[in-house]
Design a protein around this motif. Structure first.
Motif, PDB file in Angstrom:
ATOM      1  N   VAL A 201       0.800  -1.342  -0.184  1.00 12.78           N
ATOM      2  CA  VAL A 201       0.068   0.183   0.126  1.00 12.78           C
ATOM      3  C   VAL A 201       1.051   1.627   0.062  1.00 12.78           C
ATOM      4  CG1 VAL A 201      -1.880  -1.741   1.609  1.00 12.78           C
ATOM      5  CG2 VAL A 201      -0.160   0.268   2.552  1.00 12.78           C
ATOM      6  N   ASP A 202       0.226   1.920  -0.559  1.00 11.62           N
ATOM      7  CA  ASP A 202       1.132   3.672  -0.809  1.00 11.62           C
ATOM      8  C   ASP A 202       0.430   4.851   0.199  1.00 11.62           C
ATOM      9  OD1 ASP A 202      -0.465   3.847  -2.775  1.00 11.62           O
ATOM     10  OD2 ASP A 202       1.109   4.168  -4.313  1.00 11.62           O
ATOM     11  N   ARG A 203      -0.572   4.058   0.868  1.00 10.01           N
ATOM     12  CA  ARG A 203      -1.429   5.312   1.234  1.00 10.01           C
ATOM     13  C   ARG A 203      -2.203   4.716   2.759  1.00 10.01           C
ATOM     14  NH1 ARG A 203      -4.309   5.135  -3.728  1.00 10.01           N
ATOM     15  NH2 ARG A 203      -6.181   4.936  -2.656  1.00 10.01           N
ATOM     16  N   LEU A 204      -2.921   6.351   3.559  1.00  8.42           N
ATOM     17  CA  LEU A 204      -2.995   5.576   4.679  1.00  8.42           C
ATOM     18  C   LEU A 204      -4.753   4.468   4.572  1.00  8.42           C
ATOM     19  CD1 LEU A 204      -2.048   7.554   6.894  1.00  8.42           C
ATOM     20  CD2 LEU A 204      -1.002   5.688   6.465  1.00  8.42           C
ATOM     21  N   ASP A 205      -5.846   5.490   3.531  1.00  9.01           N
ATOM     22  CA  ASP A 205      -6.684   4.717   3.468  1.00  9.01           C
ATOM     23  C   ASP A 205      -6.445   3.471   2.935  1.00  9.01           C
ATOM     24  OD1 ASP A 205      -5.190   6.102   0.578  1.00  9.01           O
ATOM     25  OD2 ASP A 205      -7.599   5.438  -0.211  1.00  9.01           O
ATOM     26  N   GLN A 206      -5.681   3.080   1.977  1.00  8.77           N
ATOM     27  CA  GLN A 206      -5.734   1.408   1.189  1.00  8.77           C
ATOM     28  C   GLN A 206      -4.890   1.197   2.839  1.00  8.77           C
ATOM     29  OE1 GLN A 206      -2.496   2.452  -1.660  1.00  8.77           O
ATOM     30  NE2 GLN A 206      -3.807   1.722  -2.821  1.00  8.77           N
ATOM     31  N   LEU A 207      -4.783   1.642   3.806  1.00 15.22           N
ATOM     32  CA  LEU A 207      -4.125   0.235   4.500  1.00 15.22           C
ATOM     33  C   LEU A 207      -5.402   0.112   5.550  1.00 15.22           C
ATOM     34  CD1 LEU A 207      -2.236  -0.628   6.881  1.00 15.22           C
ATOM     35  CD2 LEU A 207      -1.547   1.628   7.676  1.00 15.22           C
ATOM     36  N   ALA A 208      -5.962   1.061   6.013  1.00 14.11           N
ATOM     37  CA  ALA A 208      -7.153   0.900   6.548  1.00 14.11           C
ATOM     38  C   ALA A 208      -7.588   0.163   5.558  1.00 14.11           C
ATOM     39  CB  ALA A 208      -7.682   2.172   6.688  1.00 14.11           C
ATOM     40  N   MET A 224       6.308   5.966   1.766  1.00 17.55           N
ATOM     41  CA  MET A 224       5.901   6.323   2.856  1.00 17.55           C
ATOM     42  C   MET A 224       7.541   7.382   3.328  1.00 17.55           C
ATOM     43  SD  MET A 224       3.120   4.384   4.513  1.00 17.55           S
ATOM     44  CE  MET A 224       1.360   3.742   4.000  1.00 17.55           C
ATOM     45  N   ASP A 225       7.257   8.276   3.564  1.00 17.77           N
ATOM     46  CA  ASP A 225       7.156   9.296   4.354  1.00 17.77           C
ATOM     47  C   ASP A 225       7.754   9.105   5.888  1.00 17.77           C
ATOM     48  OD1 ASP A 225       5.759  11.134   5.147  1.00 17.77           O
ATOM     49  OD2 ASP A 225       5.782  12.248   4.427  1.00 17.77           O
ATOM     50  N   ASN A 226       8.466   9.504   6.623  1.00 15.19           N
ATOM     51  CA  ASN A 226       8.625   8.963   8.402  1.00 15.19           C
ATOM     52  C   ASN A 226       7.239   9.085   8.957  1.00 15.19           C
ATOM     53  OD1 ASN A 226      10.827   7.483   6.933  1.00 15.19           O
ATOM     54  ND2 ASN A 226      12.484   9.395   8.646  1.00 15.19           N
ATOM     55  N   VAL A 236      -1.550   0.125  12.411  1.00 15.87           N
ATOM     56  CA  VAL A 236      -1.720  -1.626  12.249  1.00 15.87           C
ATOM     57  C   VAL A 236      -1.700  -2.715  14.127  1.00 15.87           C
ATOM     58  CG1 VAL A 236      -0.162  -3.449  11.494  1.00 15.87           C
ATOM     59  CG2 VAL A 236       0.012  -1.799  10.465  1.00 15.87           C
ATOM     60  N   ASP A 237      -0.568  -1.513  14.480  1.00 13.50           N
ATOM     61  CA  ASP A 237      -0.843  -2.153  16.336  1.00 13.50           C
ATOM     62  C   ASP A 237      -0.473  -3.389  16.209  1.00 13.50           C
ATOM     63  OD1 ASP A 237      -0.993  -1.476  18.952  1.00 13.50           O
ATOM     64  OD2 ASP A 237      -3.050  -1.710  19.126  1.00 13.50           O
ATOM     65  N   GLY A 238       0.615  -4.370  15.665  1.00 17.75           N
ATOM     66  CA  GLY A 238       1.158  -5.176  16.232  1.00 17.75           C
ATOM     67  C   GLY A 238       0.507  -6.544  15.434  1.00 17.75           C
ATOM     68  N   ARG A 239      -1.045  -5.870  14.482  1.00 23.56           N
ATOM     69  CA  ARG A 239      -1.370  -6.972  13.982  1.00 23.56           C
ATOM     70  C   ARG A 239      -1.057  -8.092  13.041  1.00 23.56           C
ATOM     71  NH1 ARG A 239      -7.384  -3.440  13.702  1.00 23.56           N
ATOM     72  NH2 ARG A 239      -5.648  -1.865  13.656  1.00 23.56           N
ATOM     73  N   LEU A 240      -0.447  -7.267  11.395  1.00 20.22           N
ATOM     74  CA  LEU A 240       0.620  -7.727  10.742  1.00 20.22           C
ATOM     75  C   LEU A 240       1.901  -7.024  10.966  1.00 20.22           C
ATOM     76  CD1 LEU A 240      -1.435  -6.003   7.708  1.00 20.22           C
ATOM     77  CD2 LEU A 240      -2.399  -8.249   9.161  1.00 20.22           C
ATOM     78  N   LYS A 241       2.915  -8.290  10.252  1.00 17.42           N
ATOM     79  CA  LYS A 241       3.799  -7.157  10.201  1.00 17.42           C
ATOM     80  C   LYS A 241       4.353  -6.254   9.076  1.00 17.42           C
ATOM     81  CE  LYS A 241       6.139 -10.401  13.138  1.00 17.42           C
ATOM     82  NZ  LYS A 241       6.912  -9.743  13.952  1.00 17.42           N
ATOM     83  N   THR A 242       5.474  -5.368   9.561  1.00 12.60           N
ATOM     84  CA  THR A 242       5.584  -4.080   8.771  1.00 12.60           C
ATOM     85  C   THR A 242       6.431  -3.645   8.121  1.00 12.60           C
ATOM     86  OG1 THR A 242       5.989  -2.783  10.466  1.00 12.60           O
ATOM     87  CG2 THR A 242       3.449  -2.495  10.072  1.00 12.60           C
ATOM     88  N   GLU A 243       6.497  -3.701   6.441  1.00 12.45           N
ATOM     89  CA  GLU A 243       7.659  -3.742   5.852  1.00 12.45           C
ATOM     90  C   GLU A 243       7.862  -1.896   4.803  1.00 12.45           C
ATOM     91  OE1 GLU A 243       9.556  -5.357   1.579  1.00 12.45           O
ATOM     92  OE2 GLU A 243       8.359  -6.284   2.662  1.00 12.45           O
ATOM     93  N   ALA A 244       8.948  -1.550   5.663  1.00  9.61           N
ATOM     94  CA  ALA A 244       9.006  -0.312   4.702  1.00  9.61           C
ATOM     95  C   ALA A 244      10.028  -0.479   3.349  1.00  9.61           C
ATOM     96  CB  ALA A 244      10.036   0.706   5.535  1.00  9.61           C
ATOM     97  N   SER A 245       9.240   0.288   2.151  1.00  7.85           N
ATOM     98  CA  SER A 245      10.232  -0.282   1.156  1.00  7.85           C
ATOM     99  C   SER A 245      10.116   0.607   0.416  1.00  7.85           C
ATOM    100  CB  SER A 245       9.651  -1.336   0.462  1.00  7.85           C
ATOM    101  OG  SER A 245      10.503  -1.494  -0.357  1.00  7.85           O
ATOM    102  N   GLY A 246      10.936   1.613  -1.024  1.00  7.26           N
ATOM    103  CA  GLY A 246      10.382   2.630  -1.755  1.00  7.26           C
ATOM    104  C   GLY A 246      10.914   3.751  -1.030  1.00  7.26           C
ATOM    105  N   GLY A 260       8.987   2.277  13.897  1.00 12.64           N
ATOM    106  CA  GLY A 260       8.740   1.107  14.405  1.00 12.64           C
ATOM    107  C   GLY A 260       8.624  -0.151  13.648  1.00 12.64           C
ATOM    108  N   VAL A 261       9.022   0.511  12.664  1.00 11.88           N
ATOM    109  CA  VAL A 261       8.446  -0.480  11.542  1.00 11.88           C
ATOM    110  C   VAL A 261       9.458  -2.024  11.740  1.00 11.88           C
ATOM    111  CG1 VAL A 261       8.136   0.783   9.053  1.00 11.88           C
ATOM    112  CG2 VAL A 261      10.284   0.194   9.244  1.00 11.88           C
ATOM    113  N   ASP A 262       9.188  -3.450  10.969  1.00 10.33           N
ATOM    114  CA  ASP A 262       9.646  -4.320  11.533  1.00 10.33           C
ATOM    115  C   ASP A 262      10.749  -4.859  10.203  1.00 10.33           C
ATOM    116  OD1 ASP A 262       7.887  -5.551  13.849  1.00 10.33           O
ATOM    117  OD2 ASP A 262       6.393  -5.443  12.310  1.00 10.33           O
ATOM    118  N   TYR A 263      10.247  -4.609   9.097  1.00 13.24           N
ATOM    119  CA  TYR A 263      11.686  -4.774   8.014  1.00 13.24           C
ATOM    120  C   TYR A 263      11.119  -3.400   7.103  1.00 13.24           C
ATOM    121  CZ  TYR A 263      10.450  -9.524   9.568  1.00 13.24           C
ATOM    122  OH  TYR A 263      10.289 -10.313  10.078  1.00 13.24           O
ATOM    123  N   ILE A 264      12.762  -4.035   7.318  1.00 11.21           N
ATOM    124  CA  ILE A 264      13.173  -2.263   5.804  1.00 11.21           C
ATOM    125  C   ILE A 264      14.126  -2.962   4.553  1.00 11.21           C
ATOM    126  CG2 ILE A 264      14.633  -0.301   5.423  1.00 11.21           C
ATOM    127  CD1 ILE A 264      14.698  -0.121   8.514  1.00 11.21           C
TER     128      ILE A 264
END
Length: 282
Positions: A201-208, A224-226, A236-246, A260-264
């Protein structure tokens, strides 16, 4: 730190192809012309700059494929740190065989040491956080296995090795399938229960929407910026693993890890690593 190795048998086809490419249809004509048969020599594979070592297993296989009787001693293991001037490996035996395997061994070792060294510099920026640095599929065609090994030697982690490892739903999948809900519902109805699912996803509405529909085990937060990354992690609050990319570079890794992301994940670990200067000295 010690690293598990891949069996030589698995690595050999990649290295054999490189040797066949270099030896051509008639072998090493220079060596055959100028080195008398039976000449024995000792060569040292030396580092010409500080680095994190990788490719020692691969280099040894290259020499042994040319001549199994060569005596090879590795003084550094993959994953160790070396300094300029250190001898990484010694090779004793037939001089012609050593010369014929030299370039392929150095090409692999220099390239893989460069990847390990670059990865280590990224990992260093994440110290004090739980973020893990991972590679991508942006690897040299035909060399993915050894390049991903080099990432491990640098202290990083591996993303999927191929399209068959896991389901990773990208932006083009979402566009072609009709939307976030559509791709996730299709995945839930057709994917094996053994297959991990990640969605980009690249937007918070998609994440929702991802959080509402369910069916994913990880979410890739793309470009996404920081500030947005921090908000996404909170959502997400721990419900999914989060990966920052790009747009991941060395200057930004520490600040991304602090969100606080899990993966980069960074393709630069493999596609933009500089080859480390190594030399074979007789």
């Amino acid at each position: 730190m010690s690293f598990a190795t891949v069996p030589d048998l698995v690595l050999e086809p990649v290295i054999r192809n490189a040797l066949i490419e270099d030896l051509g249809s008639y072998g090493d004509v220079t060596t055959r012309a100028v080195i008398p048969a039976g000449t024995k020599y000792e060569a040292c594979l030396n580092a010409r700059e500080d680095a994190v070592v990788s490719g020692m297993q691969v280099a040894a296989i290259a020499f042994r494929l040319v001549d199994p009787s060569l005596e090879i001693t590795s003084h550094f293991s993959d994953g160790q740190t070396c300094q300029n001037g250190d001898t990484l490996m010694t090779i004793k035996g037939d001089a012609g065989a050593i010369l014929s395997g030299e370039r392929v061994a150095l090409n692999f070792a220099g390239r893989l040491t460069g990847i390990a060294t670059k990865t280590a510099s990224f990992v260093e920026q994440t110290i004090g956080t739980d973020a893990r640095v991972t590679c991508t599929r942006k690897t040299t065609p035909g060399l993915r296995l050894v390049e991903k090994l080099a990432v491990l030697h640098g202290g990083g982690f591996n993303h999927r090795y191929s399209l068959s490892d896991a389901i990773l739903i990208k932006d083009n999948h979402i566009a072609a399938a009709g939307g976030v809900r559509e791709v996730l519902e299709a995945t839930q109805s057709s994917a094996s229960h053994m297959m991990a699912v990640e969605i980009e996803v690249d937007r918070l509405d998609q994440l929702a929407e991802v959080l509402d529909v369910g069916g994913a085990s990880a979410v890739l937060l793309d470009n996404m910026d920081n500030d947005m990354l921090r908000e996404a992690v909170a959502m997400v609050d721990g419900r999914l693993k989060t990966e920052a990319s790009g747009n991941v570079n060395l200057e930004r890794v520490a600040s991304i890890a602090a969100t606080g992301v899990d993966y980069i994940s960074s393709g630069a670990l493999t596609h933009s690593a500089r080859t480390i200067d190594l030399g074979l000295d007789f």
